[in-house]
Write a protein that holds these residues in place. Sequence first.
Motif, PDB file in Angstrom:
ATOM      1  N   LYS A  66      12.255 -32.955  27.272  1.00 56.51           N
ATOM      2  CA  LYS A  66      11.877 -31.622  27.151  1.00 56.51           C
ATOM      3  C   LYS A  66      13.020 -30.881  27.826  1.00 56.51           C
ATOM      4  O   LYS A  66      13.212 -29.774  27.203  1.00 56.51           O
ATOM      5  N   ASN A  67      13.647 -31.337  28.965  1.00 59.68           N
ATOM      6  CA  ASN A  67      14.595 -30.590  29.371  1.00 59.68           C
ATOM      7  C   ASN A  67      15.884 -30.485  28.684  1.00 59.68           C
ATOM      8  O   ASN A  67      16.745 -29.712  28.779  1.00 59.68           O
ATOM      9  N   LYS A 125      15.612 -30.123  25.414  1.00 58.06           N
ATOM     10  CA  LYS A 125      15.327 -29.258  24.400  1.00 58.06           C
ATOM     11  C   LYS A 125      15.984 -27.948  24.174  1.00 58.06           C
ATOM     12  O   LYS A 125      16.580 -27.494  23.077  1.00 58.06           O
ATOM     13  N   GLN A 168       4.020 -38.091  21.312  1.00 55.00           N
ATOM     14  CA  GLN A 168       4.626 -36.704  21.950  1.00 55.00           C
ATOM     15  C   GLN A 168       6.057 -36.875  21.858  1.00 55.00           C
ATOM     16  O   GLN A 168       6.552 -35.587  21.153  1.00 55.00           O
ATOM     17  N   LEU A 219       7.652 -33.816  19.371  1.00 50.52           N
ATOM     18  CA  LEU A 219       9.118 -33.079  19.885  1.00 50.52           C
ATOM     19  C   LEU A 219      10.182 -32.999  19.033  1.00 50.52           C
ATOM     20  O   LEU A 219      10.860 -32.123  18.868  1.00 50.52           O
TER      21      LEU A 219
END
Length: 100
Positions: free
Chosen positions: A25-26, A28, A78, A82
């Motif tokens: 996520k960081n 992204k 997940q 993403l």
Amino acid sequence: MESISKEFAVQLLNDDAERIMMLIKNQKNSMCISQCKAFEEVVDTQMYGFSRQVTYAIRIGILSSEDGHQLLSRLEKQLNQLYSDVYEETQDKKELGKEV
């Protein structure tokens, strides 16, 4: 030798799964996910290591096979979501660029 509880071991595995998600996520925001092959290698390595941890936990009886598979499946879902989100954002940006 001191033993650990199943709950503690499962929490450690959950923490590792969360750490992998945060790592991705960081990245992204920088769009590295869709353009950086080295990042894909890091994710693959992290996922492989995590799957080995889960397999070990199953083998020593800390996790049931079903719980272990659910843990891996949840993380994979997940990650796939993403990746899908990033792909859609990339496609949307490409479409916007064509309209201009």
